[in-house]
Enzyme design. Structure first.
Site, PDB file in Angstrom:
ATOM      1  N   CYS A   1      10.411  -0.735   2.875  1.00  8.18           N
ATOM      2  CA  CYS A   1       9.071  -0.987   2.329  1.00  8.18           C
ATOM      3  C   CYS A   1       9.223  -1.384   0.863  1.00  8.18           C
ATOM      4  O   CYS A   1       9.726  -0.605   0.043  1.00  8.18           O
ATOM      5  CB  CYS A   1       8.186   0.248   2.452  1.00  8.18           C
ATOM      6  SG  CYS A   1       6.635   0.081   1.545  1.00  8.18           S
TER       7      CYS A   1
ATOM      8  N   CYS B   1       7.518   1.023  -1.582  1.00  4.16           N
ATOM      9  CA  CYS B   1       8.249   2.283  -1.748  1.00  4.16           C
ATOM     10  C   CYS B   1       9.418   2.071  -2.712  1.00  4.16           C
ATOM     11  O   CYS B   1       9.712   2.936  -3.542  1.00  4.16           O
ATOM     12  CB  CYS B   1       8.768   2.792  -0.398  1.00  4.16           C
ATOM     13  SG  CYS B   1       7.513   3.597   0.613  1.00  4.16           S
TER      14      CYS B   1
ATOM     15  N   ASP C   1       0.897  -7.853 -10.476  1.00  2.42           N
ATOM     16  CA  ASP C   1       1.237  -8.575  -9.247  1.00  2.42           C
ATOM     17  C   ASP C   1       2.220  -9.692  -9.593  1.00  2.42           C
ATOM     18  O   ASP C   1       2.093 -10.380 -10.605  1.00  2.42           O
ATOM     19  CB  ASP C   1      -0.023  -9.165  -8.607  1.00  2.42           C
ATOM     20  CG  ASP C   1       0.209  -9.579  -7.168  1.00  2.42           C
ATOM     21  OD1 ASP C   1      -0.332  -8.934  -6.263  1.00  2.42           O
ATOM     22  OD2 ASP C   1       0.954 -10.570  -6.943  1.00  2.42           O
TER      23      ASP C   1
ATOM     24  N   HIS D   1       3.838   6.855   0.869  1.00  5.70           N
ATOM     25  CA  HIS D   1       3.658   5.703   1.751  1.00  5.70           C
ATOM     26  C   HIS D   1       2.535   5.939   2.757  1.00  5.70           C
ATOM     27  O   HIS D   1       2.538   6.908   3.499  1.00  5.70           O
ATOM     28  CB  HIS D   1       4.948   5.390   2.535  1.00  5.70           C
ATOM     29  CG  HIS D   1       4.771   4.190   3.422  1.00  5.70           C
ATOM     30  ND1 HIS D   1       5.090   2.911   3.018  1.00  5.70           N
ATOM     31  CD2 HIS D   1       4.259   4.066   4.663  1.00  5.70           C
ATOM     32  CE1 HIS D   1       4.796   2.064   3.974  1.00  5.70           C
ATOM     33  NE2 HIS D   1       4.286   2.737   4.995  1.00  5.70           N
TER      34      HIS D   1
ATOM     35  N   ASN E   1      -7.026  -5.319   1.191  1.00  3.97           N
ATOM     36  CA  ASN E   1      -6.910  -6.042   2.453  1.00  3.97           C
ATOM     37  C   ASN E   1      -6.325  -5.090   3.484  1.00  3.97           C
ATOM     38  O   ASN E   1      -5.263  -4.522   3.276  1.00  3.97           O
ATOM     39  CB  ASN E   1      -6.001  -7.263   2.292  1.00  3.97           C
ATOM     40  CG  ASN E   1      -6.555  -8.259   1.291  1.00  3.97           C
ATOM     41  OD1 ASN E   1      -7.753  -8.512   1.251  1.00  3.97           O
ATOM     42  ND2 ASN E   1      -5.684  -8.824   0.460  1.00  3.97           N
TER      43      ASN E   1
ATOM     44  N   GLY F   1      -5.754 -10.402   5.493  1.00  3.67           N
ATOM     45  CA  GLY F   1      -4.886 -10.872   4.413  1.00  3.67           C
ATOM     46  C   GLY F   1      -3.843  -9.889   3.950  1.00  3.67           C
ATOM     47  O   GLY F   1      -3.138 -10.157   2.967  1.00  3.67           O
TER      48      GLY F   1
ATOM     49  N   HIS G   1       1.867  -1.185   2.803  1.00  3.82           N
ATOM     50  CA  HIS G   1       1.867   0.046   2.005  1.00  3.82           C
ATOM     51  C   HIS G   1       0.586  -0.061   1.182  1.00  3.82           C
ATOM     52  O   HIS G   1       0.433  -1.036   0.421  1.00  3.82           O
ATOM     53  CB  HIS G   1       3.120   0.094   1.113  1.00  3.82           C
ATOM     54  CG  HIS G   1       3.211   1.275   0.193  1.00  3.82           C
ATOM     55  ND1 HIS G   1       4.368   2.017   0.030  1.00  3.82           N
ATOM     56  CD2 HIS G   1       2.300   1.825  -0.653  1.00  3.82           C
ATOM     57  CE1 HIS G   1       4.162   2.979  -0.856  1.00  3.82           C
ATOM     58  NE2 HIS G   1       2.918   2.877  -1.292  1.00  3.82           N
TER      59      HIS G   1
ATOM     60  N   HIS H   1      -2.479  -0.563  -1.057  1.00  7.42           N
ATOM     61  CA  HIS H   1      -2.599  -0.975  -2.454  1.00  7.42           C
ATOM     62  C   HIS H   1      -3.954  -1.621  -2.673  1.00  7.42           C
ATOM     63  O   HIS H   1      -4.556  -2.155  -1.733  1.00  7.42           O
ATOM     64  CB  HIS H   1      -1.476  -1.951  -2.837  1.00  7.42           C
ATOM     65  CG  HIS H   1      -1.420  -3.144  -1.940  1.00  7.42           C
ATOM     66  ND1 HIS H   1      -0.825  -3.110  -0.708  1.00  7.42           N
ATOM     67  CD2 HIS H   1      -1.912  -4.392  -2.089  1.00  7.42           C
ATOM     68  CE1 HIS H   1      -0.932  -4.290  -0.133  1.00  7.42           C
ATOM     69  NE2 HIS H   1      -1.613  -5.088  -0.947  1.00  7.42           N
TER      70      HIS H   1
ATOM     71  N   HIS I   1      -5.932  -4.364  -5.183  1.00  5.58           N
ATOM     72  CA  HIS I   1      -5.824  -5.412  -6.194  1.00  5.58           C
ATOM     73  C   HIS I   1      -6.929  -5.203  -7.225  1.00  5.58           C
ATOM     74  O   HIS I   1      -8.075  -4.931  -6.863  1.00  5.58           O
ATOM     75  CB  HIS I   1      -6.037  -6.791  -5.565  1.00  5.58           C
ATOM     76  CG  HIS I   1      -5.073  -7.146  -4.471  1.00  5.58           C
ATOM     77  ND1 HIS I   1      -4.014  -8.005  -4.669  1.00  5.58           N
ATOM     78  CD2 HIS I   1      -5.000  -6.766  -3.178  1.00  5.58           C
ATOM     79  CE1 HIS I   1      -3.348  -8.146  -3.532  1.00  5.58           C
ATOM     80  NE2 HIS I   1      -3.921  -7.406  -2.602  1.00  5.58           N
TER      81      HIS I   1
HETATM   82  P1  AMP Z   1      -1.682  -8.053   0.259  1.00  5.86           P
HETATM   83  O1  AMP Z   1      -1.514  -9.472   0.743  1.00  5.86           O
HETATM   84  O2  AMP Z   1      -3.118  -7.632   0.082  1.00  5.86           O
HETATM   85  O3  AMP Z   1      -0.902  -7.108   1.139  1.00  5.86           O
HETATM   86  O4  AMP Z   1      -1.074  -7.998  -1.185  1.00  5.86           O
HETATM   87  C1  AMP Z   1       0.293  -7.906  -1.444  1.00  5.86           C
HETATM   88  C2  AMP Z   1       0.498  -8.313  -2.867  1.00  5.86           C
HETATM   89  O5  AMP Z   1       1.751  -7.816  -3.289  1.00  5.86           O
HETATM   90  C3  AMP Z   1       0.496  -9.818  -3.110  1.00  5.86           C
HETATM   91  O6  AMP Z   1      -0.520 -10.154  -4.048  1.00  5.86           O
HETATM   92  C4  AMP Z   1       1.903 -10.087  -3.645  1.00  5.86           C
HETATM   93  O7  AMP Z   1       1.929 -11.083  -4.634  1.00  5.86           O
HETATM   94  C5  AMP Z   1       2.287  -8.732  -4.202  1.00  5.86           C
HETATM   95  N1  AMP Z   1       3.712  -8.458  -4.277  1.00  5.86           N
HETATM   96  C6  AMP Z   1       4.628  -8.595  -3.295  1.00  5.86           C
HETATM   97  N2  AMP Z   1       5.858  -8.230  -3.728  1.00  5.86           N
HETATM   98  C7  AMP Z   1       5.698  -7.836  -5.014  1.00  5.86           C
HETATM   99  C8  AMP Z   1       6.585  -7.342  -6.021  1.00  5.86           C
HETATM  100  N3  AMP Z   1       7.896  -7.184  -5.797  1.00  5.86           N
HETATM  101  N4  AMP Z   1       6.071  -7.040  -7.237  1.00  5.86           N
HETATM  102  C9  AMP Z   1       4.763  -7.203  -7.489  1.00  5.86           C
HETATM  103  N5  AMP Z   1       3.864  -7.643  -6.583  1.00  5.86           N
HETATM  104  C10 AMP Z   1       4.325  -7.969  -5.369  1.00  5.86           C
END
Ligand code: AMP
Length: 111
Positions: free
Chosen positions: A5, A8, A31, A47, A84, A90, A95, A97, A99
């Site tokens: 993950c 994680c 992000d 997680h 999302n 989307g 995990h 989160h 935005h």
């Molecule tokens: P979601 O599509 O809602 O699951 O959002 C996942 C978000 O995680 C996206 O906006 C990605 O740009 C962001 N993301 C993925 N990997 C990383 C990372 N290593 N560091 C920071 N953000 C990330």
């Protein structure tokens, strides 16, 4: 900690991130692919695959606190919070989160 993950691994420090705030149950990072001048992610330390697994009220309250603390810290007046849940909505990282987007106008309804 869930094997393979990405979030994680960010929480543990195995993958680097730009951390802007930490609370008891969450970290807030920038992000990697920002969709607005300010694009942050509130990530739970524990997680959970998605929001439907977050049933602990202390963690839920900590997520809200993290959002408000970072908004205050960065002086964000108008901002959007997005979660999302599920591929069709989307979600790409499984995990939980949230935005936080700011710094440009946002239309409604979202795409
Ligand atoms: P979601 O599509 O809602 O699951 O959002 C996942 C978000 O995680 C996206 O906006 C990605 O740009 C962001 N993301 C993925 N990997 C990383 C990372 N290593 N560091 C920071 N953000 C990330």
């Amino acid at each position: 900690m869930q094997k393979d993950c990405v979030f994680c691994k960010i929480v543990s420090g195995e993958i680097p991130s730009e951390k802007v705030l930490e609370t008891e149950h969450c970290i807030v990072i920038k992000d990697i692919n920002p969709q607005a001048p300010v694009h942050l992610l509130v990530i739970t330390k524990e997680h959970f695959d998605d929001i439907t697994q977050v049933r602990d009220r202390e963690i839920a309250a900590d997520i809200i606190d993290a959002i408000n603390e970072v908004a205050e810290k960065l002086n964000l007046r108008d901002f959007r919070v997005v979660n999302n849940r599920g591929r069709g909505a989307g979600q790409s990282v499984f995990h939980v989160h949230f935005h936080i987007l700011a710094g440009r106008p946002f239309s409604w309804p979202p795409g």
